[in-house]
Design a protein around this motif. Structure first.
Motif, PDB file in Angstrom:
ATOM      1  N   ASP A  16      -4.159  -9.343  -0.755  1.00 25.90           N
ATOM      2  CA  ASP A  16      -3.340  -8.590   0.185  1.00 25.90           C
ATOM      3  C   ASP A  16      -2.004  -9.347   0.323  1.00 25.90           C
ATOM      4  OD1 ASP A  16      -2.761  -7.069   2.715  1.00 25.90           O
ATOM      5  OD2 ASP A  16      -3.034  -9.063   3.579  1.00 25.90           O
ATOM      6  N   ILE A  17      -0.982  -8.696   0.823  1.00 22.74           N
ATOM      7  CA  ILE A  17       0.304  -9.393   0.985  1.00 22.74           C
ATOM      8  C   ILE A  17       0.519  -9.806   2.453  1.00 22.74           C
ATOM      9  CG2 ILE A  17       2.818  -9.173   0.836  1.00 22.74           C
ATOM     10  CD1 ILE A  17       2.466  -7.548  -1.702  1.00 22.74           C
ATOM     11  N   GLU A  18       0.795  -8.813   3.310  1.00 20.46           N
ATOM     12  CA  GLU A  18       1.188  -9.125   4.703  1.00 20.46           C
ATOM     13  C   GLU A  18       0.042  -9.827   5.434  1.00 20.46           C
ATOM     14  OE1 GLU A  18       2.055  -5.623   6.981  1.00 20.46           O
ATOM     15  OE2 GLU A  18       2.690  -6.755   8.732  1.00 20.46           O
ATOM     16  N   VAL A  27       7.556  -9.513   7.468  1.00 19.68           N
ATOM     17  CA  VAL A  27       7.482  -8.051   7.378  1.00 19.68           C
ATOM     18  C   VAL A  27       8.029  -7.414   8.660  1.00 19.68           C
ATOM     19  CG1 VAL A  27       5.910  -6.084   7.100  1.00 19.68           C
ATOM     20  CG2 VAL A  27       5.518  -8.191   5.795  1.00 19.68           C
ATOM     21  N   LEU A  31      11.730  -7.131   7.039  1.00 21.24           N
ATOM     22  CA  LEU A  31      11.610  -5.919   6.211  1.00 21.24           C
ATOM     23  C   LEU A  31      11.676  -4.639   7.041  1.00 21.24           C
ATOM     24  CD1 LEU A  31       8.786  -6.752   3.614  1.00 21.24           C
ATOM     25  CD2 LEU A  31      11.250  -6.649   3.227  1.00 21.24           C
ATOM     26  N   PHE A  32      10.886  -4.574   8.105  1.00 18.91           N
ATOM     27  CA  PHE A  32      10.828  -3.316   8.865  1.00 18.91           C
ATOM     28  C   PHE A  32      12.125  -3.021   9.635  1.00 18.91           C
ATOM     29  CE2 PHE A  32       5.854  -2.953   9.073  1.00 18.91           C
ATOM     30  CZ  PHE A  32       5.830  -2.738   7.706  1.00 18.91           C
ATOM     31  N   LYS A 106       0.453   3.424   7.366  1.00 23.20           N
ATOM     32  CA  LYS A 106       0.473   2.930   5.982  1.00 23.20           C
ATOM     33  C   LYS A 106       0.438   4.121   5.031  1.00 23.20           C
ATOM     34  CE  LYS A 106      -0.144  -1.479   7.288  1.00 23.20           C
ATOM     35  NZ  LYS A 106       0.895  -2.499   7.125  1.00 23.20           N
ATOM     36  N   LYS A 111       5.639   4.412   2.738  1.00 27.26           N
ATOM     37  CA  LYS A 111       5.743   3.185   1.923  1.00 27.26           C
ATOM     38  C   LYS A 111       6.620   3.407   0.697  1.00 27.26           C
ATOM     39  CE  LYS A 111       3.669   0.841   4.760  1.00 27.26           C
ATOM     40  NZ  LYS A 111       4.371  -0.267   5.406  1.00 27.26           N
ATOM     41  N   GLN A 114      10.244   3.286   1.920  1.00 21.95           N
ATOM     42  CA  GLN A 114      10.598   1.897   2.259  1.00 21.95           C
ATOM     43  C   GLN A 114      10.882   1.092   0.991  1.00 21.95           C
ATOM     44  OE1 GLN A 114       7.148   0.672   4.539  1.00 21.95           O
ATOM     45  NE2 GLN A 114       8.149   1.109   6.488  1.00 21.95           N
ATOM     46  N   SER A 153      -1.872  -3.975  -1.838  1.00 20.85           N
ATOM     47  CA  SER A 153      -1.168  -3.926  -0.551  1.00 20.85           C
ATOM     48  C   SER A 153      -0.869  -2.481  -0.203  1.00 20.85           C
ATOM     49  CB  SER A 153       0.151  -4.714  -0.671  1.00 20.85           C
ATOM     50  OG  SER A 153       0.988  -4.468   0.434  1.00 20.85           O
ATOM     51  N   SER A 154      -0.706  -2.215   1.084  1.00 23.35           N
ATOM     52  CA  SER A 154      -0.257  -0.883   1.501  1.00 23.35           C
ATOM     53  C   SER A 154       1.199  -0.668   1.101  1.00 23.35           C
ATOM     54  CB  SER A 154      -0.378  -0.719   3.015  1.00 23.35           C
ATOM     55  OG  SER A 154      -1.705  -0.895   3.408  1.00 23.35           O
ATOM     56  N   GLY A 155       1.958  -1.746   0.956  1.00 21.04           N
ATOM     57  CA  GLY A 155       3.331  -1.606   0.453  1.00 21.04           C
ATOM     58  C   GLY A 155       3.278  -1.051  -0.963  1.00 21.04           C
ATOM     59  N   ALA A 159       7.623  -1.890  -4.105  1.00 15.00           N
ATOM     60  CA  ALA A 159       7.984  -2.880  -3.074  1.00 15.00           C
ATOM     61  C   ALA A 159       7.313  -4.221  -3.382  1.00 15.00           C
ATOM     62  CB  ALA A 159       7.576  -2.378  -1.693  1.00 15.00           C
ATOM     63  N   GLN A 160       6.060  -4.173  -3.815  1.00 12.21           N
ATOM     64  CA  GLN A 160       5.355  -5.428  -4.149  1.00 12.21           C
ATOM     65  C   GLN A 160       6.112  -6.191  -5.226  1.00 12.21           C
ATOM     66  OE1 GLN A 160       1.289  -4.532  -5.309  1.00 12.21           O
ATOM     67  NE2 GLN A 160       1.073  -3.026  -3.684  1.00 12.21           N
ATOM     68  N   LEU A 163       9.132  -7.929  -3.895  1.00  7.28           N
ATOM     69  CA  LEU A 163       8.818  -9.170  -3.168  1.00  7.28           C
ATOM     70  C   LEU A 163       8.544 -10.317  -4.142  1.00  7.28           C
ATOM     71  CD1 LEU A 163       8.587  -7.272  -0.669  1.00  7.28           C
ATOM     72  CD2 LEU A 163       6.643  -8.613   0.048  1.00  7.28           C
ATOM     73  N   LYS A 187      -6.821   1.021   2.078  1.00  4.07           N
ATOM     74  CA  LYS A 187      -7.484  -0.275   2.010  1.00  4.07           C
ATOM     75  C   LYS A 187      -8.718  -0.364   2.908  1.00  4.07           C
ATOM     76  CE  LYS A 187      -4.732  -3.876   1.576  1.00  4.07           C
ATOM     77  NZ  LYS A 187      -3.728  -4.803   2.137  1.00  4.07           N
TER      78      LYS A 187
END
Ligand SMILES: CSCCC(=O)C(=O)COP(=O)(O)O
Ligand code: MG
Length: 261
Positions: A16-18, A27, A31-32, A106, A111, A114, A153-155, A159-160, A163, A187
């Motif tokens: 997972d990321i966040e 995040v 990011l947000f 999510k 996503k 974003q 990730s949900s991103g 986006a992943q 990053l 997820k």
């Protein structure tokens, strides 16, 4: 140091990321806010572009599904081409995005937009993604030991990649064997983990999933994936039951591969 032994059958580490590789604060505080501050201008600048129209189309479909939810913000069907019509539509999309973000939803639609918005910020060097200090050394070590490392990730996948491609540690995209996002499923649904195993070409019990969210860990475990819950500064607290039930790690360096000394 606490050590968590990785079962011998594990050949894939799924991250997972966040809250796992990356501080939640990065995040939530970087990011947000970038999205909230720039979404209107972004839509105004890119409105006529195919990619932007696809993003709006997905957001509208999501808004239709969300119509029954408390406080849901509708996005009306495309009206005429007048300047006022377009501005009204853009405002509806902005309001919908802000509403979804206020709930930290999510959805794939949110996503995707974003990810497209962050592209400009990362490419221009205005943002660099933060990773916890133990992440890159551990991932290198795992790969040297023959493990495959995937991200879930949900991103969005896009986006992943932004990053990992633009991090404070440099471009670390090459450390990742592949990426999954909510297009494979959410997820918190165990079926998503079966699909990931299928896609990688192994069994679910060949995977160790590291996440900060116990609902995700529980869904993965239901699919016979090995899980460990990652405890990082700024993550949501765990209940006593969760602390007892799950294997916990505070750093990737606590994972001990079968062949490592
Ligand atoms: C990887 S994109 C930035 C983070 C994000 O938008 C997100 O929803 C993170 O969710 P995760 O599944 O990595 O906890
Ligand atoms: Mg997370």
């Amino acid at each position: 140091m606490v050590v968590l032994s990785v079962p011998a059958e594990v050949t894939v580490i799924l991250l997972d990321i966040e809250g796992t590789t990356t501080p939640i604060a990065f995040v939530k505080d970087i990011l947000f806010p970038y999205i909230k501050e720039n979404v209107k201008e972004y839509l105004q600048t890119h409105w006529e572009e195919e990619e932007c129209q696809q993003d709006v189309h997905l957001l509208r479909k999501q808004a239709e599904e969300d119509a029954h939810l408390d406080g849901a913000v509708p996005i009306p069907a495309a009206p005429g081409n007048g300047v006022d019509d377009t501005q009204q539509m853009i405002q509806a999309v902005v309001d919908n995005v802000c509403w979804q973000m206020s709930l930290d939803r999510k959805t794939t639609a949110l996503k995707q937009l974003q990810g497209h918005m962050w592209r400009a910020a990362f490419s221009a060097g205005h943002m660099k993604a933060e990773f916890f200090a133990d992440v890159v050394p551990a991932v290198r070590k795992w790969r040297e030991a023959g493990m495959k490392v995937y991200i879930y990730s949900s991103g969005s996948v896009e986006a992943q990649k932004l990053l990992f491609g633009h991090s404070t540690e440099g471009d670390i995209l090459e450390l990742v064997d592949g990426h999954f996002d909510t297009k494979i499923g959410h997820k918190v649904e165990s079926e998503s983990y079966r699909k990931i195993a299928n896609s990688i070409g192994g069994s679910t019990n060949n995977i160790l999933f590291l996440t900060d969210v116990t609902r995700e860990a529980s869904a993965a475990e239901e699919a016979d994936v090995h899980v460990a819950v990652v405890v990082r500064p700024g993550n949501a607290g765990l209940t006593d039951d969760e602390k007892t039930y799950y294997s916990l790690v505070t750093s990737f360096s606590e994972l001990h591969l079968p062949s490592s000394t």
